[in-house]
Design a protein around this motif. Structure first.
Motif, PDB file in Angstrom:
ATOM      1  N   PRO A 162       0.819  -1.215   0.000  1.00 49.32           N
ATOM      2  CA  PRO A 162       0.000   0.000   0.000  1.00 49.32           C
ATOM      3  C   PRO A 162       0.854   1.267   0.000  1.00 49.32           C
ATOM      4  N   GLU A 163       1.984   1.234   0.678  1.00 46.38           N
ATOM      5  CA  GLU A 163       2.860   2.399   0.750  1.00 46.38           C
ATOM      6  C   GLU A 163       3.334   2.812  -0.638  1.00 46.38           C
ATOM      7  N   LYS A 164       3.740   1.831  -1.444  1.00 46.89           N
ATOM      8  CA  LYS A 164       4.229   2.124  -2.792  1.00 46.89           C
ATOM      9  C   LYS A 164       3.105   2.624  -3.687  1.00 46.89           C
ATOM     10  N   VAL A 165       1.942   2.024  -3.568  1.00 42.30           N
ATOM     11  CA  VAL A 165       0.815   2.431  -4.411  1.00 42.30           C
ATOM     12  C   VAL A 165       0.376   3.854  -4.058  1.00 42.30           C
ATOM     13  N   ILE A 166       0.288   4.162  -2.772  1.00 42.86           N
ATOM     14  CA  ILE A 166      -0.116   5.514  -2.365  1.00 42.86           C
ATOM     15  C   ILE A 166       0.945   6.536  -2.778  1.00 42.86           C
ATOM     16  N   ALA A 167       2.219   6.195  -2.637  1.00 44.15           N
ATOM     17  CA  ALA A 167       3.288   7.107  -3.061  1.00 44.15           C
ATOM     18  C   ALA A 167       3.190   7.378  -4.565  1.00 44.15           C
ATOM     19  N   LYS A 168       2.922   6.354  -5.356  1.00 47.61           N
ATOM     20  CA  LYS A 168       2.778   6.524  -6.803  1.00 47.61           C
ATOM     21  C   LYS A 168       1.526   7.345  -7.115  1.00 47.61           C
ATOM     22  N   LEU A 169       0.450   7.110  -6.375  1.00 48.57           N
ATOM     23  CA  LEU A 169      -0.771   7.897  -6.555  1.00 48.57           C
ATOM     24  C   LEU A 169      -0.487   9.376  -6.323  1.00 48.57           C
ATOM     25  N   ILE A 170       0.249   9.681  -5.273  1.00 48.85           N
ATOM     26  CA  ILE A 170       0.606  11.068  -4.966  1.00 48.85           C
ATOM     27  C   ILE A 170       1.423  11.670  -6.111  1.00 48.85           C
ATOM     28  N   ASP A 171       2.383  10.924  -6.637  1.00 54.86           N
ATOM     29  CA  ASP A 171       3.172  11.405  -7.774  1.00 54.86           C
ATOM     30  C   ASP A 171       2.286  11.688  -8.987  1.00 54.86           C
ATOM     31  N   LEU A 172       1.368  10.769  -9.268  1.00 49.41           N
ATOM     32  CA  LEU A 172       0.466  10.948 -10.416  1.00 49.41           C
ATOM     33  C   LEU A 172      -0.431  12.175 -10.231  1.00 49.41           C
ATOM     34  N   LEU A 173      -0.968  12.339  -9.046  1.00 50.54           N
ATOM     35  CA  LEU A 173      -1.856  13.480  -8.797  1.00 50.54           C
ATOM     36  C   LEU A 173      -1.104  14.800  -8.921  1.00 50.54           C
ATOM     37  N   ARG A 174       0.117  14.852  -8.410  1.00 53.21           N
ATOM     38  CA  ARG A 174       0.935  16.066  -8.571  1.00 53.21           C
ATOM     39  C   ARG A 174       1.198  16.325 -10.058  1.00 53.21           C
ATOM     40  N   GLY A 175       1.627  15.281 -10.756  1.00 52.62           N
ATOM     41  CA  GLY A 175       1.963  15.425 -12.169  1.00 52.62           C
ATOM     42  C   GLY A 175       0.779  15.806 -13.040  1.00 52.62           C
ATOM     43  N   ASN A 176      -0.412  15.342 -12.661  1.00 52.92           N
ATOM     44  CA  ASN A 176      -1.623  15.634 -13.419  1.00 52.92           C
ATOM     45  C   ASN A 176      -2.334  16.897 -12.922  1.00 52.92           C
ATOM     46  N   HIS A 177      -1.753  17.547 -11.931  1.00 52.85           N
ATOM     47  CA  HIS A 177      -2.302  18.781 -11.367  1.00 52.85           C
ATOM     48  C   HIS A 177      -3.694  18.568 -10.768  1.00 52.85           C
ATOM     49  N   ASN A 178      -3.927  17.409 -10.200  1.00 49.88           N
ATOM     50  CA  ASN A 178      -5.180  17.098  -9.505  1.00 49.88           C
ATOM     51  C   ASN A 178      -4.983  17.393  -8.020  1.00 49.88           C
ATOM     52  N   TYR A 179      -4.956  18.679  -7.717  1.00 52.75           N
ATOM     53  CA  TYR A 179      -4.516  19.094  -6.395  1.00 52.75           C
ATOM     54  C   TYR A 179      -5.527  18.825  -5.288  1.00 52.75           C
ATOM     55  N   HIS A 180      -6.799  18.898  -5.570  1.00 50.95           N
ATOM     56  CA  HIS A 180      -7.786  18.597  -4.524  1.00 50.95           C
ATOM     57  C   HIS A 180      -7.679  17.128  -4.110  1.00 50.95           C
ATOM     58  N   GLN A 181      -7.499  16.254  -5.087  1.00 51.81           N
ATOM     59  CA  GLN A 181      -7.322  14.833  -4.781  1.00 51.81           C
ATOM     60  C   GLN A 181      -5.975  14.581  -4.115  1.00 51.81           C
ATOM     61  N   LEU A 182      -4.978  15.397  -4.463  1.00 51.39           N
ATOM     62  CA  LEU A 182      -3.669  15.281  -3.824  1.00 51.39           C
ATOM     63  C   LEU A 182      -3.781  15.523  -2.323  1.00 51.39           C
ATOM     64  N   PHE A 183      -4.564  16.504  -1.937  1.00 50.23           N
ATOM     65  CA  PHE A 183      -4.775  16.777  -0.519  1.00 50.23           C
ATOM     66  C   PHE A 183      -5.282  15.519   0.195  1.00 50.23           C
ATOM     67  N   ASP A 184      -6.302  14.885  -0.400  1.00 57.06           N
ATOM     68  CA  ASP A 184      -6.843  13.662   0.191  1.00 57.06           C
ATOM     69  C   ASP A 184      -5.788  12.558   0.241  1.00 57.06           C
ATOM     70  N   ALA A 185      -5.026  12.415  -0.831  1.00 56.66           N
ATOM     71  CA  ALA A 185      -4.033  11.338  -0.899  1.00 56.66           C
ATOM     72  C   ALA A 185      -2.916  11.534   0.122  1.00 56.66           C
ATOM     73  N   LEU A 186      -2.513  12.765   0.351  1.00 53.35           N
ATOM     74  CA  LEU A 186      -1.474  13.013   1.358  1.00 53.35           C
ATOM     75  C   LEU A 186      -1.942  12.599   2.755  1.00 53.35           C
ATOM     76  N   LEU A 187      -3.201  12.871   3.051  1.00 51.91           N
ATOM     77  CA  LEU A 187      -3.735  12.468   4.357  1.00 51.91           C
ATOM     78  C   LEU A 187      -4.021  10.970   4.395  1.00 51.91           C
ATOM     79  N   LEU A 188      -4.399  10.410   3.268  1.00 48.26           N
ATOM     80  CA  LEU A 188      -4.570   8.962   3.162  1.00 48.26           C
ATOM     81  C   LEU A 188      -3.250   8.261   3.494  1.00 48.26           C
ATOM     82  N   GLN A 189      -2.166   8.814   2.982  1.00 49.59           N
ATOM     83  CA  GLN A 189      -0.844   8.248   3.235  1.00 49.59           C
ATOM     84  C   GLN A 189      -0.532   8.230   4.733  1.00 49.59           C
ATOM     85  N   LYS A 190      -0.862   9.317   5.404  1.00 50.44           N
ATOM     86  CA  LYS A 190      -0.605   9.407   6.846  1.00 50.44           C
ATOM     87  C   LYS A 190      -1.430   8.371   7.609  1.00 50.44           C
ATOM     88  N   LYS A 191      -2.714   8.294   7.260  1.00 45.45           N
ATOM     89  CA  LYS A 191      -3.577   7.337   7.961  1.00 45.45           C
ATOM     90  C   LYS A 191      -3.166   5.900   7.677  1.00 45.45           C
TER      91      LYS A 191
END
Length: 95
Positions: free
Chosen positions: A15-44
């Motif tokens: 899960p750690e690798k998948v969430i880290a890749k998700l965060i990279d994709l969201l940053r790269g695709n400029h999906n910043y609202h979803q990035l916010f959720d993903a960063l907190l998802l990573q913490k949880k």
């Protein structure tokens, strides 16, 4: 979008690798609202907490609330700054 799912599928078996890749994709695709959720998802996920509501404080134990609040502020600051860089002031204001 299909390419993003393929990229996540190939990110690894943890899960750690998948969430880290998700965060990279969201940053790269400029999906910043979803990035916010993903960063907190990573913490949880790192704490083994439920992931259904990544921005909610309700399932965060009292012993972790201050640290989660700091992560929340850091995620909001990052997303807000990214939106400001793109001159999306109205969207950045949310963060």
């Amino acid at each position: 979008m299909t390419d993003d799912f393929a990229t996540l599928d190939q990110a690894g078996d943890s899960p750690e690798k998948v969430i880290a890749k998700l965060i990279d994709l969201l940053r790269g695709n400029h999906n910043y609202h979803q990035l916010f959720d993903a960063l907190l998802l990573q913490k949880k996920q790192a704490w083994g907490l439920p992931l259904a509501h990544p921005t909610s404080f309700e399932d965060v134990p009292d012993s972790k609330k201050v640290e989660f609040e700091q992560a929340y502020i850091a995620a909001a600051r990052e997303v807000g700054e990214l939106l400001l860089e793109e001159k999306q002031i109205g969207q950045a204001w949310l963060y």
